[in-house]
Design an enzyme around this catalytic site. Sequence first.
Site, PDB file in Angstrom:
ATOM      1  N   HIS A  76       4.997   0.111  -1.272  1.00  0.00           N
ATOM      2  CA  HIS A  76       6.256   0.666  -0.767  1.00  0.00           C
ATOM      3  C   HIS A  76       6.747  -0.088   0.466  1.00  0.00           C
ATOM      4  O   HIS A  76       5.970  -0.620   1.248  1.00  0.00           O
ATOM      5  CB  HIS A  76       6.170   2.178  -0.524  1.00  0.00           C
ATOM      6  CG  HIS A  76       5.143   2.640   0.463  1.00  0.00           C
ATOM      7  ND1 HIS A  76       5.400   2.685   1.814  1.00  0.00           N
ATOM      8  CD2 HIS A  76       3.886   3.083   0.304  1.00  0.00           C
ATOM      9  CE1 HIS A  76       4.333   3.153   2.440  1.00  0.00           C
ATOM     10  NE2 HIS A  76       3.388   3.394   1.552  1.00  0.00           N
ATOM     11  N   ASP A  78       8.776   1.146   2.879  1.00  0.00           N
ATOM     12  CA  ASP A  78       9.086   1.939   4.077  1.00  0.00           C
ATOM     13  C   ASP A  78       7.835   2.268   4.880  1.00  0.00           C
ATOM     14  O   ASP A  78       6.708   2.214   4.390  1.00  0.00           O
ATOM     15  CB  ASP A  78       9.797   3.232   3.679  1.00  0.00           C
ATOM     16  CG  ASP A  78       8.976   4.079   2.705  1.00  0.00           C
ATOM     17  OD1 ASP A  78       8.417   3.517   1.752  1.00  0.00           O
ATOM     18  OD2 ASP A  78       8.876   5.304   2.924  1.00  0.00           O
ATOM     19  N   ASP A 112      -0.259   0.219   5.906  1.00  0.00           N
ATOM     20  CA  ASP A 112       0.443   1.147   5.012  1.00  0.00           C
ATOM     21  C   ASP A 112       1.940   0.877   5.056  1.00  0.00           C
ATOM     22  O   ASP A 112       2.629   1.438   5.872  1.00  0.00           O
ATOM     23  CB  ASP A 112       0.112   2.574   5.451  1.00  0.00           C
ATOM     24  CG  ASP A 112       0.662   3.630   4.528  1.00  0.00           C
ATOM     25  OD1 ASP A 112       1.232   3.278   3.478  1.00  0.00           O
ATOM     26  OD2 ASP A 112       0.559   4.816   4.868  1.00  0.00           O
ATOM     27  N   GLU A 146       8.690   6.171  -0.003  1.00  0.00           N
ATOM     28  CA  GLU A 146       7.422   6.807  -0.384  1.00  0.00           C
ATOM     29  C   GLU A 146       6.955   7.788   0.670  1.00  0.00           C
ATOM     30  O   GLU A 146       6.420   8.852   0.374  1.00  0.00           O
ATOM     31  CB  GLU A 146       6.362   5.722  -0.612  1.00  0.00           C
ATOM     32  CG  GLU A 146       5.076   6.241  -1.250  1.00  0.00           C
ATOM     33  CD  GLU A 146       4.009   6.644  -0.239  1.00  0.00           C
ATOM     34  OE1 GLU A 146       2.962   7.114  -0.678  1.00  0.00           O
ATOM     35  OE2 GLU A 146       4.220   6.503   0.981  1.00  0.00           O
ATOM     36  N   GLU A 147       7.156   7.440   1.927  1.00  0.00           N
ATOM     37  CA  GLU A 147       6.615   8.260   3.012  1.00  0.00           C
ATOM     38  C   GLU A 147       7.275   9.628   3.109  1.00  0.00           C
ATOM     39  O   GLU A 147       6.735  10.530   3.748  1.00  0.00           O
ATOM     40  CB  GLU A 147       6.750   7.518   4.350  1.00  0.00           C
ATOM     41  CG  GLU A 147       5.946   6.227   4.438  1.00  0.00           C
ATOM     42  CD  GLU A 147       4.441   6.443   4.471  1.00  0.00           C
ATOM     43  OE1 GLU A 147       4.002   7.608   4.360  1.00  0.00           O
ATOM     44  OE2 GLU A 147       3.712   5.442   4.592  1.00  0.00           O
ATOM     45  N   ASP A 172      -1.468   1.085  -7.446  1.00  0.00           N
ATOM     46  CA  ASP A 172      -0.669   1.436  -6.274  1.00  0.00           C
ATOM     47  C   ASP A 172      -1.562   1.280  -5.043  1.00  0.00           C
ATOM     48  O   ASP A 172      -2.721   0.904  -5.155  1.00  0.00           O
ATOM     49  CB  ASP A 172      -0.167   2.875  -6.416  1.00  0.00           C
ATOM     50  CG  ASP A 172       0.985   3.200  -5.481  1.00  0.00           C
ATOM     51  OD1 ASP A 172       1.390   2.308  -4.690  1.00  0.00           O
ATOM     52  OD2 ASP A 172       1.480   4.334  -5.535  1.00  0.00           O
TER      53      ASP A 172
HETATM   54 ZN   LIG Z   1       1.522   4.234   1.944  1.00  0.00          ZN
END
Ligand SMILES: [Zn+2]
Length: 238
Positions: A76, A78, A112, A146-147, A172
């Site tokens: 992701h 974001d 992340d 996603e967050e 993922d």
């Molecule tokens: Zn993540």
Amino acid sequence: MSTPIERFREILRIPTVSHVDESLVDTVAFDLLHDTIARLYPRVHDELEREVVAGHALLYRWRGTTPERPLVLMAHQDVVPVDPTEWRHPPFAAEISGEGADAEIHARGAIDDKGALVAILEAVEVALADGVVPAHDVYLAFGHNEETAGDGARAIATVLQERGIRPALVLDEGGAVVEGVLPGVGVPTAMVGVAERGVMTLTLTVHQAGGHASTPPSFPAPARLARAIGRLHRHPFP
Ligand SMILES: [Zn+2]
């Protein structure tokens, strides 16, 4: 000619911050990230089929030589919001501290999940330069919210579903390399996730007749609420 570390740092410096209230999202940052990916990974940009889904999610198709079910690699774009005063290093400067094998990059999203994003892009870019053609189609699916459990990844899944595409494998983001988490294990451990968590938001309300504090009911509203929360807690997601 930039290095993978320099490309990673350039992407980390783009503040693609998610907000639950999407009107607060700086879409210019996401546009900049897309332009930067196109510039840093020209083969991925030119040779894969690219589409933008749900505003800022990215879906790439790397055609394989057979119609077999594809591989999907996800990451992701974001990151969660950040209070810079709580950081020893500015969160979007991608500063390096330490040297050699001890060097560390400090940035929001380094783990992340822009680490995964950049690893996928680097790997595919190199493979394309080497003339690799995969046996199966490979999709790169990069959601943009996603967050906040937003709609990006879901919209990509819908696109694939509508085209009758059922992946053979989806990879993922997983766990990090952690220390001191597993009992009896004293070395850094790479955590491999084999399932995805679910998300559920509940509002619990208790209704009870009013009264006087000197004669409380035997089972007052806060206790009833606590019992409900306790019951939920005893039934975690499988
Ligand atoms: Zn993540």
